[in-house]
Design a protein around this motif. Structure first.
Motif, PDB file in Angstrom:
ATOM      1  N   CYS A   1       9.163  -4.993   1.020  1.00  0.00           N
ATOM      2  CA  CYS A   1      11.032  -4.045   0.996  1.00  0.00           C
ATOM      3  C   CYS A   1      10.860  -3.359   3.012  1.00  0.00           C
ATOM      4  O   CYS A   1      11.941  -3.127   2.978  1.00  0.00           O
ATOM      5  CB  CYS A   1       9.784  -2.312   0.361  1.00  0.00           C
TER       6      CYS A   1
ATOM      7  N   GLU B   1       0.693  -4.451   4.088  1.00  0.00           N
ATOM      8  CA  GLU B   1       0.756  -5.648   3.527  1.00  0.00           C
ATOM      9  C   GLU B   1       1.035  -6.748   4.462  1.00  0.00           C
ATOM     10  O   GLU B   1       1.053  -7.122   5.841  1.00  0.00           O
ATOM     11  CB  GLU B   1       2.510  -6.117   2.772  1.00  0.00           C
TER      12      GLU B   1
ATOM     13  N   LYS C   1       2.826  -8.483  -9.052  1.00  0.00           N
ATOM     14  CA  LYS C   1       3.487  -9.271  -9.304  1.00  0.00           C
ATOM     15  C   LYS C   1       3.609 -10.870  -9.722  1.00  0.00           C
ATOM     16  O   LYS C   1       3.522 -11.394 -10.525  1.00  0.00           O
ATOM     17  CB  LYS C   1       4.841  -9.650  -8.373  1.00  0.00           C
TER      18      LYS C   1
ATOM     19  N   VAL D   1       0.377  -8.244  -3.283  1.00  0.00           N
ATOM     20  CA  VAL D   1       1.164  -7.928  -4.322  1.00  0.00           C
ATOM     21  C   VAL D   1       2.628  -9.144  -4.502  1.00  0.00           C
ATOM     22  O   VAL D   1       2.576  -9.283  -5.200  1.00  0.00           O
ATOM     23  CB  VAL D   1       1.622  -6.130  -4.027  1.00  0.00           C
ATOM     24  N   GLN D   2       3.301  -8.868  -3.103  1.00  0.00           N
ATOM     25  CA  GLN D   2       4.476  -9.810  -3.222  1.00  0.00           C
ATOM     26  C   GLN D   2       4.376 -11.067  -2.623  1.00  0.00           C
ATOM     27  O   GLN D   2       4.889 -12.007  -3.014  1.00  0.00           O
ATOM     28  CB  GLN D   2       5.524  -9.046  -2.150  1.00  0.00           C
TER      29      GLN D   2
ATOM     30  N   SER E   1      -0.595  -3.722 -13.141  1.00  0.00           N
ATOM     31  CA  SER E   1       0.034  -3.864 -11.766  1.00  0.00           C
ATOM     32  C   SER E   1      -0.773  -3.566 -10.752  1.00  0.00           C
ATOM     33  O   SER E   1      -1.378  -3.672 -10.234  1.00  0.00           O
ATOM     34  CB  SER E   1       1.131  -2.595 -12.410  1.00  0.00           C
ATOM     35  N   GLY E   2       0.678  -4.292  -9.645  1.00  0.00           N
ATOM     36  CA  GLY E   2       0.169  -3.548  -8.339  1.00  0.00           C
ATOM     37  C   GLY E   2       0.113  -2.884  -8.068  1.00  0.00           C
ATOM     38  O   GLY E   2      -0.729  -2.150  -7.286  1.00  0.00           O
ATOM     39  N   SER E   3       0.918  -1.414  -7.934  1.00  0.00           N
ATOM     40  CA  SER E   3       0.649  -0.712  -8.058  1.00  0.00           C
ATOM     41  C   SER E   3      -0.832   0.137  -8.574  1.00  0.00           C
ATOM     42  O   SER E   3      -1.194   0.602  -8.324  1.00  0.00           O
ATOM     43  CB  SER E   3       2.006   0.753  -8.659  1.00  0.00           C
TER      44      SER E   3
ATOM     45  N   ASN F   1      -3.697  -1.075  -5.947  1.00  0.00           N
ATOM     46  CA  ASN F   1      -3.281   0.240  -5.352  1.00  0.00           C
ATOM     47  C   ASN F   1      -4.238   1.082  -4.829  1.00  0.00           C
ATOM     48  O   ASN F   1      -4.979   1.215  -4.597  1.00  0.00           O
ATOM     49  CB  ASN F   1      -2.050  -0.219  -4.496  1.00  0.00           C
TER      50      ASN F   1
ATOM     51  N   ASP G   1      -2.442  -5.758   0.701  1.00  0.00           N
ATOM     52  CA  ASP G   1      -1.842  -5.406  -0.477  1.00  0.00           C
ATOM     53  C   ASP G   1      -0.898  -6.695  -0.202  1.00  0.00           C
ATOM     54  O   ASP G   1      -0.081  -7.530   0.472  1.00  0.00           O
ATOM     55  CB  ASP G   1      -0.351  -4.892  -0.038  1.00  0.00           C
TER      56      ASP G   1
ATOM     57  N   TYR H   1       6.323  -0.339   1.000  1.00  0.00           N
ATOM     58  CA  TYR H   1       5.882   0.094  -0.067  1.00  0.00           C
ATOM     59  C   TYR H   1       4.666   0.071  -0.573  1.00  0.00           C
ATOM     60  O   TYR H   1       4.455  -1.628  -0.372  1.00  0.00           O
ATOM     61  CB  TYR H   1       6.987  -0.826  -0.524  1.00  0.00           C
ATOM     62  N   HIS H   2       3.989   0.389  -1.300  1.00  0.00           N
ATOM     63  CA  HIS H   2       2.644  -0.117  -1.426  1.00  0.00           C
ATOM     64  C   HIS H   2       2.922   0.450  -3.840  1.00  0.00           C
ATOM     65  O   HIS H   2       1.655   0.075  -4.022  1.00  0.00           O
ATOM     66  CB  HIS H   2       2.024   0.631  -1.358  1.00  0.00           C
ATOM     67  N   GLY H   3       3.799   0.598  -4.136  1.00  0.00           N
ATOM     68  CA  GLY H   3       3.618   0.940  -5.345  1.00  0.00           C
ATOM     69  C   GLY H   3       4.303   2.150  -6.110  1.00  0.00           C
ATOM     70  O   GLY H   3       4.772   3.288  -5.178  1.00  0.00           O
ATOM     71  N   ASN H   4       4.446   2.883  -7.010  1.00  0.00           N
ATOM     72  CA  ASN H   4       5.586   3.947  -7.549  1.00  0.00           C
ATOM     73  C   ASN H   4       4.141   4.669  -8.592  1.00  0.00           C
ATOM     74  O   ASN H   4       5.104   5.567  -9.150  1.00  0.00           O
ATOM     75  CB  ASN H   4       6.284   2.877  -8.710  1.00  0.00           C
TER      76      ASN H   4
HETATM   77  N1  PMP Z   1       3.008  -3.334  -3.170  1.00  0.00           N
HETATM   78  C1  PMP Z   1       4.156  -3.528  -2.965  1.00  0.00           C
HETATM   79  C2  PMP Z   1       3.674  -4.400  -1.486  1.00  0.00           C
HETATM   80  C3  PMP Z   1       4.840  -4.359  -3.637  1.00  0.00           C
HETATM   81  O1  PMP Z   1       6.072  -5.158  -3.034  1.00  0.00           O
HETATM   82  C4  PMP Z   1       4.986  -3.412  -5.116  1.00  0.00           C
HETATM   83  C5  PMP Z   1       6.272  -4.003  -5.309  1.00  0.00           C
HETATM   84  N2  PMP Z   1       7.553  -4.423  -5.148  1.00  0.00           N
HETATM   85  C6  PMP Z   1       3.914  -2.718  -5.481  1.00  0.00           C
HETATM   86  C7  PMP Z   1       2.499  -2.918  -4.189  1.00  0.00           C
HETATM   87  C8  PMP Z   1       3.853  -2.412  -6.664  1.00  0.00           C
HETATM   88  O2  PMP Z   1       3.760  -3.254  -7.641  1.00  0.00           O
HETATM   89  P1  PMP Z   1       3.979  -2.531  -9.523  1.00  0.00           P
HETATM   90  O3  PMP Z   1       6.052  -2.336  -9.831  1.00  0.00           O
HETATM   91  O4  PMP Z   1       3.920  -4.093  -9.830  1.00  0.00           O
HETATM   92  O5  PMP Z   1       3.189  -1.757  -9.584  1.00  0.00           O
END
Ligand code: PMP
Length: 981
Positions: free
Chosen positions: A760, A755, A818, A790-791, A661-663, A666, A788, A689-692
């Motif tokens: 976000c 980013e 993503k 990811v988006q 995943s992107g999270s 990161n 980042d 926003y960089h992840g969960n």
């Molecule tokens: N970085 C950015 C810029 C994101 O927008 C997101 C998810 N919205 C993430 C990281 C995290 O990605 P994921 O939910 O696939 O782990």
């Protein structure tokens, strides 16, 4: 005692409280109550208490109202405004002036829908939660409405109508049995009287408030819940259908435990019995009081319908509504049936483990097809036919299966497995056991000969097997109580004349409880009750042991899905749109719901090359069919993918690690930066926003500065957002970057993480020149620069494969997610050989799934499609068209403050005022999104003020789709009440 006139109550209001009002009498059990209208509008409630009321009880009520007003202002109870004494008929009474709460009492508000029932449960839960911290000596007073003391009412049972006396007697007598469990629960103050005259429904159909705190006592909170359930069932054709949403609403607000649920059916009954006894006693002393009679007719109806259902089934349904497995024993019994300790013999003379059956689909079929099944099976060459467990069958919708109760739902879902073999073949007991009952049920479509066997697990836990459609002789060949051994022949497959007129077969059904019944057990159940019944009657294949169960997939309605989701998914997961979508398929830039409606998807930048792209799907399937492993083996696909991915980056970015995943990407990038620099701090941009993951929530202002967040942690420094639209330096990028250098002073950071276009934060591209200056400042301080993507990566911006490329920088680490796998979970870190080497500390990086061959095949297919379909160029072209269209919309809709972004990563900033750039109210923006959704176009909102429409569709969006999007947006902006400029 005669009630004073309304006029007298009005004069008291004036004399005691200085209120000039007209009075209207309200019903009351003991007290005199009136609504006071001032200038034609209801303003107060006057309560004149019974002279015998204990003063400490009045003090309790005052204290409760004060406590709730102070500690739980969201819970509406009337505020107490003043108290005074008054004398009438030679008796001194207390008078209290209360605020009037607007609303309609539940009893007069019409039939409640599910939402109102849920709201009732939630309101009771909130009030009782507020009362948990409240204490008062009068909470433990002897009181005939306290369930814990209800056994004392037994002495008055003789005053009850004869018809209800047995119910009252049985219910109250059981209380002794319940008391130990009840006393073991925590005790607290509870409202204890959410009856149909005390619940106020608001104009929006929600609950406007709870009245009357006269019944507040100390008891387990489940008693208060039982009161609400008891009264919500009044006047309902299906009382349980009303009780369940009340319970679910309570549970969502204040989770109910299995121990509480085990008491709930009895406590509902206790409350009904209390109501009957107390009304009977008071009718004797005050025969003229009409209020007493009001609820008694409803109570009688409720008791009649509630007691039709077995108590255990009620508890099972309560458990199910709260997301617990309906029958707790099911888990233990099924575990034993699946264990090595259980070795069942075949029920029919076939090798069920080896001979594949002809699987019959009876979902949509008629009597003629069913009659022909025997020849169909023999013609097929299979040795037997199989009728499926949990199959919803049309044939049961015929008159022969009509519901027993008027208005009841048809029973259509099959709870057993049917094994089709010729009549006269033997039937065997699969395990040692006892014949529990045996019967011949001769009605057409009934069981014919049927036997119920009782078995037990090694721990002695009993369960039952029902075998039906046997020959008639079974009633003489088997006797209840008779022991049978594993493999004993117990019966023969019946002929149609004896088996209920079906083609020859046996119906085999497992029960983990009999709900107090014998052979009158349903083999088919209503759709709406499957969740409960599949726990009562688990899939019998655990005993039959066919290699494949052939259970049809569960097909749930939208409302059922919402209900189940609330019960079994954590509420922290949110749903989009006021009326959520039930999406079942996707195609290109469209999502398709369960009714076949197509929605243009402007939200999903994950389905990058289009929903369900056939090349991606077949690449996934082909690799999954071969093998899926991990990076500890050499594999061609991961090498091919790493090379293809790296080839899209500028030098020296050439080394890849894959994640899920992107999270995760990161998180890994941060670990690399911290390891390589030996530092901890990270610079981030405001609103990013960089992840969960915990490591990223800590670094994401979008999370830590908003609801539920704990503010910036010790390892983060937040840099000013280089926002050309709202930022204080306008488009002067380098000026914003001065604070990057400032944040590097003191403890120098490990990384500057950004980013390349912030998603976000509201689709904000860093102002020109910002990234060059910020990178210089960060690198000067020895920090690594992490982009980042990811988006916004993978060609979405149209001009470049990666959005950072438009800013003339080369990061040290880039993170991807993503779109990378078109929906398949995949992420990546791309870095330089030097950083990759420096990260090699001796600690292995192993990620079970990251870089598995199936993921790599998906990633490769995405790159192939991007190239072959020239999607980056397409994104530039359609993006330019959309941008021009939205810019044109801005000439007509003053709510549009800014149109921005690149390629197909666009934002529309909605404002209240273009000059001040004040963001549009979140609900105005939400109206645009809702109205577009009504028109079949999906949009999302983001940004710190929730006012930026995000447009980031699958790149395959066509020009025609873009035209639809613009036309819809035009309408949605107009519908949202925008003033056309
Ligand atoms: N970085 C950015 C810029 C994101 O927008 C997101 C998810 N919205 C993430 C990281 C995290 O990605 P994921 O939910 O696939 O782990």
């Amino acid at each position: 005692m005669t009630q004073p006139s309304a006029a007298l109550l009005a004069s008291w209001a004036t004399d005691l409280f200085g209120v000039t009002a007209s009075a209207t009498l309200l019903p009351g059990e003991l007290d005199w109550n009136a609504r006071l209208d001032v200038e034609g509008a209801p303003a107060y409630v006057l309560k004149v208490h019974h002279p015998a009321t204990d003063p400490s009880v009045l003090a309790l009520q005052d204290a409760v109202l004060e406590h709730v007003a102070l500690t739980a202002p969201r819970v509406a109870v009337p505020r107490l405004l003043a108290t005074a004494g008054v004398s009438f008929g030679g008796h001194a009474r207390r008078a209290r002036l209360l605020e009037w709460l607007p609303g309609t009492v539940w009893a007069d508000a019409g039939p409640p829908d599910e939402a109102r029932l849920r709201a009732l449960g939630a309101t009771v839960a909130r009030l009782d939660a507020a009362l948990a911290g409240f204490d008062h000596p009068a909470l433990d007073r002897p009181y005939r409405w306290n369930m814990r003391q209800a056994a004392a009412l037994l002495g008055d049972a003789p005053f009850v109508d004869e018809a209800l006396r047995p119910f009252v007697h049985t219910t109250l007598s059981r209380l002794d049995e319940l008391l130990p469990a009840l006393s073991a629960l925590p005790q607290q103050a509870i409202h204890n009287d959410a009856n149909e005259h005390n619940v106020l429904v608001g104009s929006d159909s929600g609950i406007a408030g709870l009245l009357d705190v006269g019944d507040v006592v100390r008891a387990p909170r489940v008693c208060g819940l039982a009161v609400a359930l008891a009264y919500a069932q009044f006047g309902q054709d299906d009382p349980m259908a009303a009780a369940l949403p009340v319970l679910a609403g309570y549970h969502a607000e204040s989770p109910v435990t299995p121990q509480e649920l085990a008491l709930l059916p009895d406590l509902v009954d206790v409350r009904l019995a209390m109501s009957v006894v107390n009304a009977a006693v008071q009718r004797r002393s005050d025969p003229g009081n009409s209020y007493l009679a009001i609820s008694q007719t409803a109570v009688r109806g409720a008791i009649e319908s509630i007691t039709r259902e077995p108590r255990e089934l009620r508890e099972a349904r309560f458990r199910d509504a709260c997301g617990y497995r309906p029958i707790p024993r099911e888990r233990r019994i099924v575990a034993w049936l699946q264990s090595a300790a259980c070795d069942p013999a075949p029920v029919i003379d076939r090798n069920l483990a080896a001979d594949p059956p002809l699987v019959l689909d009876w979902t949509h079929t008629d009597a003629a097809t069913i009659a022909a099944v025997e020849s169909k099976v023999s013609a097929s060459g299979h040795t037997f036919g199989l009728g499926r467990y949990r199959e919803d069958r049309d044939v049961y919708r015929s008159d022969a299966f009509a519901p027993s109760q008027a208005g009841g739902q048809a029973r259509t879902v099959h709870l057993g497995v049917d094994l089709f073999v010729p009549a006269g073949e033997p039937v065997f007991s699969p395990l040692d056991g006892t014949v529990r009952s045996v019967a011949y049920r001769s009605d057409p479509y009934d069981y014919g000969g049927v036997v119920l066997l009782e078995h037990a697990t090694d721990d002695g836990e009993p369960f039952w097997l029902l075998i039906g459609h046997l020959g008639r002789e079974i009633v003489s060949s088997l006797t209840p109580g008779q022991r049978v051994r594993r493999g004993d022949r117990i019966a023969w497959v019946g002929v149609p004349a004896e088996n209920g007129n079906w083609p020859p077969h046996v119906h085999v059904q497992l029960f983990v409880t009999l709900l107090g019944r014998s052979t009158d057990l349903p083999g088919v159940i209503e759709r709406e009750n499957i969740d409960v019944w599949e726990s009562i009657c688990p899939d019998p294949n655990v005993l039959l042991r066919l290699p494949v169960s052939h259970v049809p997939a569960r097909d749930r309605s939208k409302s059922e899905l919402a209900r189940r989701r609330r019960a079994n998914l954590a509420p922290v997961l949110s749903l989009s749109y006021a009326d959520p979508l039930h999406i079942v398929a996707g195609e290109g830039a469209y999502l398709i719901d369960a009714d076949g409606r197509r929605y243009l998807d402007l939200v999903n930048n994950v389905a990058h090359v289009g929903h369900g792209h056939p090349r991606v799907v077949s690449a996934l399937a082909a690799q999954a069919e071969l093998v899926n492993t991990n990076t500890r083996y050499l594999h061609g696909t991961i090498i091919e993918y790493a090379r293809r991915l790296a080839a899209t980056f500028p030098d020296p970015l050439s080394v890849v690690i894959l994640t899920n995943s992107g999270s995760e990407a990161n998180d890994l990038a941060l670990r690399m930066a911290r390891t390589v620099t030996g530092r901890e701090h990270v610079l981030v941009l405001d609103s990013a926003y960089h992840g969960n993951l915990s490591s990223l929530v800590e670094l994401s202002p979008y999370k830590f500065n908003r609801a539920g967040g704990n503010g910036p942690g010790p390892r983060v420094r937040v840099c000013e957002l280089p926002d050309a639209y709202r930022g204080r330096y306008g488009a002067d990028g380098p000026r914003y970057a001065t604070d990057v250098a400032a944040h590097c002073a003191g403890a120098p950071p490990a990384a500057f993480l950004h980013e390349s276009i912030l998603g976000c934060a509201g689709q904000i591209e860093p102002a020109p020149g910002y990234l060059v200056a910020a990178y210089a400042g960060a690198r000067e301080a020895g920090a690594l620069c992490i982009a980042d993507e990811v988006q916004c990566g993978f060609g979405r911006v149209g001009s470049h494969m990666w959005a950072f490329e438009a800013h003339d920088v080369v990061p040290d680490i880039v993170t991807l997610g993503k779109p990378i796998g078109n929906g398949h979970p995949l992420g990546a870190v791309v870095t330089t050989p030097a950083i990759a080497r420096a990260f090699q500390t001796g600690m292995e990086y192993f990620n079970t799934y990251g870089g598995n061959p199936v993921s790599c095949a998906a990633g490769l297919a995405v790159l192939d499609v991007l190239r072959d379909e020239r999607l980056m160029a397409h994104a530039a072209e359609i993006g330019a068209y959309l941008t021009a269209g939205m810019t044109e919309l801005a000439t007509r809709h003053s709510i549009i403050g800014d149109v921005r972004g690149r390629g197909l990563f666009l934002g529309v900033d909605l404002v209240e005022d273009r000059n001040t750039k004040r963001p549009a109210a979140a609900d105005a923006a939400a109206r645009v999104v809702e109205s577009a959704r009504e028109d079949g176009v999906l949009l999302s909102l983001d940004g710190p003020h929730g006012n930026v429409l995000k447009i980031k569709p699958p790149l395959v969006l066509t020009r025609a789709d873009a035209e639809i999007a613009l036309a819809t947006l035009d309408r949605a902006l107009a519908m949202a009440g925008d003033v056309t400029a």
